[in-house]
Design an enzyme around this catalytic site. Structure first.
Site, mmCIF file in Angstrom:
data_model
loop_
_atom_site.group_PDB
_atom_site.id
_atom_site.type_symbol
_atom_site.label_atom_id
_atom_site.label_comp_id
_atom_site.label_asym_id
_atom_site.label_seq_id
_atom_site.Cartn_x
_atom_site.Cartn_y
_atom_site.Cartn_z
ATOM 1 N N ARG A 191 0.825 -1.205 0.000
ATOM 2 C CA ARG A 191 0.000 0.000 0.000
ATOM 3 C C ARG A 191 0.856 1.251 0.000
ATOM 4 N NH1 ARG A 191 -4.821 -1.869 4.165
ATOM 5 N NH2 ARG A 191 -5.960 -3.071 2.592
ATOM 6 N N GLU B 284 -0.637 -9.093 -5.338
ATOM 7 C CA GLU B 284 -1.925 -9.747 -5.566
ATOM 8 C C GLU B 284 -1.772 -11.238 -5.848
ATOM 9 O OE1 GLU B 284 -4.748 -8.815 -4.828
ATOM 10 O OE2 GLU B 284 -4.379 -6.692 -4.486
ATOM 11 N N GLN C 192 -5.315 -16.727 -1.858
ATOM 12 C CA GLN C 192 -5.516 -17.802 -0.870
ATOM 13 C C GLN C 192 -4.422 -17.831 0.192
ATOM 14 O OE1 GLN C 192 -8.367 -20.393 -1.163
ATOM 15 N NE2 GLN C 192 -8.842 -18.309 -1.776
ATOM 16 N N LEU D 80 5.981 -20.651 0.447
ATOM 17 C CA LEU D 80 4.744 -19.864 0.363
ATOM 18 C C LEU D 80 3.562 -20.682 -0.144
ATOM 19 C CD1 LEU D 80 3.646 -17.024 0.878
ATOM 20 C CD2 LEU D 80 4.258 -16.411 -1.467
ATOM 21 N N GLY D 81 3.850 -21.763 -0.898
ATOM 22 C CA GLY D 81 2.771 -22.633 -1.361
ATOM 23 C C GLY D 81 2.212 -22.240 -2.721
ATOM 24 N N TYR E 13 -10.512 -11.922 -10.474
ATOM 25 C CA TYR E 13 -10.198 -11.171 -9.259
ATOM 26 C C TYR E 13 -8.906 -10.368 -9.406
ATOM 27 C CZ TYR E 13 -8.042 -9.812 -5.036
ATOM 28 O OH TYR E 13 -7.395 -9.032 -4.126
ATOM 29 N N ASP F 150 -13.652 -11.408 -4.086
ATOM 30 C CA ASP F 150 -12.861 -12.510 -3.532
ATOM 31 C C ASP F 150 -13.617 -13.071 -2.331
ATOM 32 O OD1 ASP F 150 -12.624 -10.545 -1.657
ATOM 33 O OD2 ASP F 150 -10.497 -10.872 -1.281
ATOM 34 N N CYS G 114 -15.730 -8.029 9.344
ATOM 35 C CA CYS G 114 -16.778 -8.951 8.894
ATOM 36 C C CYS G 114 -16.150 -10.321 8.658
ATOM 37 C CB CYS G 114 -17.429 -8.411 7.629
ATOM 38 S SG CYS G 114 -18.956 -9.254 7.178
ATOM 39 N N CYS H 106 -19.713 -6.878 14.658
ATOM 40 C CA CYS H 106 -20.726 -5.983 14.097
ATOM 41 C C CYS H 106 -20.801 -4.654 14.836
ATOM 42 C CB CYS H 106 -22.083 -6.672 14.102
ATOM 43 S SG CYS H 106 -22.099 -8.224 13.155
#
Length: 368
Positions: free
Chosen positions: A29, A41, A46, A84-85, A124, A142, A196, A203
């Site tokens: 960012r 990204e 995942q 990292l997979g 995405y 996503d 969320c 909430c």
DNA sequence: AACTCGGGGCT
DNA sequence: AGCCCAGAGTT
């Protein structure tokens, strides 16, 4: 309140104000460089933010721009990805880098169609990269966004079911703030990641609470519906950790047919310790395999010292590895094998399974 | 539409 | 011991 007409600007403003106050300071960012946004990204597919951060930093230090990535050996790219997979991400990333250099002059394409044509870029990722880097008005969808929107609109059922996913995409499109698409997309994702949440959403701290139909209906616990996964299966492997006098060990290459077509995928088709799938009894079956693979002479006097068993999960497989240390004066050889310091596997691309085995072999107080 | 691919952190 | 994550590609 309904999320239509006059109230939509209020909804957007509320969430954006919340985001400007709660926005996490993440490495990606701090830049508008499309290359860096792209790398982030792909890594974030995942994969949790906390897991990505150190990989993002070291990857970009090693490959600071798309040309550096395009011209590197693939093994070097995989090495930086090691642990990292989802390793096809790394392979696709480099293929895409080469396409970007050859067809797009080294600049990540601004156009949706061109972006989608790159390997590893789906709906995405294209929307995320183009909105964040170029302010293209494309709404992301996503797992986070789907959960947030399913709750706000009280959309029941499995959000990943095709028709429902399309409906959620339409909802995302309708809410998108076209004046600041990058910030808006990150706002909704941030809300899903920090407030969320899948379980126990907060909430009381949610800026969208008064527009949330799931909250009004008391359905936040049942939306979104959990997706059913296949039952995990147990698997037993036996692996050999050779060591010579210099503390070096032996790894066999990816896709090594002699190492067993059924075993190599469990090591993510990366460099691995010699290993077999165990049917009954690990030690004799491993010994038989080693004799076939490396010849009996080298192993005649060698003992197999059991290490602490290693556990590892690969998607639905729960793997237990019986690892054995094999002390030899000289490392044996097989086609394409390499020797490497046991304490430093980072020179080759390996999966975490291989790292765990190496750790078991270097850990103090092991059995035997 | 269903499968497969990694790995870990949190409940 | 589950559960799921800033998904994409293949079958």
């Amino acid at each position: 309140m309904k999320l239509r007409g006059q109230d939509l600007p209020r909804f957007r403003r509320k969430l954006q104000e919340w985001f400007s106050g709660q926005r996490r300071d993440l490495p990606w960012r701090r830049t508008k460089d499309p290359y860096r946004i792209w790398i982030s990204e792909i890594m974030l597919q995942q994969t949790r933010v906390a897991a990505v951060i150190p990989y993002y930093e070291s990857f970009l230090e090693r490959f600071p721009d798309v040309r550096a990535l395009a011209s590197a050996p693939q093994e070097e790219v995989l090495r930086l990805w090691s642990g990292l997979g989802y390793y096809t991400r790394a392979r696709n990333l480099q293929r895409a880098a080469r396409e970007i250099v050859e067809r797009h002059g080294g600049e990540f394409p601004r156009n949706l169609e061109d972006a989608l044509a790159l390997p590893g870029i789906g709906r995405y990722s294209a929307a995320a990269i183009l909105s964040i880097a170029y302010e293209e008005p494309l709404a992301v969808l996503d797992g986070n966004v789907a959960r947030v929107l399913a709750r706000i609109e009280a959309i029941r059922g499995d959000p990943r079911e095709s028709a429902r996913w399309k409906r959620l995409q339409q909802a995302a499109d309708a809410l998108l703030d076209g004046r600041a698409p990058g910030a808006w997309n990150q706002t909704v994702m941030e809300l899903g990641a920090t407030v969320c949440t899948p379980r126990a959403p907060v909430c009381l701290l949610c800026p969208a609470a008064k527009w949330c139909r799931a909250r009004q209906l008391g359905l936040t616990d049942v939306i979104p519906e959990k997706r059913c996964k296949r039952k995990p299966i147990q698997l037993l492997l036996a692996a050999a950790v050779f060591t010579d006098r210099n503390g070096r060990t032996l790894l066999v290459p990816p896709r090594d047919a002699t190492a067993g077509e059924e075993v190599s995928p469990l090591f993510s088709r990366m460099w691995q310790f010699p290993a077999v799938h165990v049917r009954r009894d690990a030690k004799p079956e491993l010994r038989r395999y080693l004799a076939e693979e490396f010849g009996t002479a080298a192993l005649k006097t060698a003992e197999l010292e059991a290490l602490e068993p290693v556990r590892h999960g690969v998607t639905f497989r729960a793997i237990t590895i019986s690892a054995f240390r094999v002390r030899v004066p000289r490392l044996p050889r097989s086609a394409g094998s390499r020797s490497i310091e046991l304490g430093n596997l980072t020179k080759l691309p390996v999966s975490n399974l291989t790292r765990k085995i190496a750790r078991a072999a270097t850990a103090p107080g092991r059995p035997g």
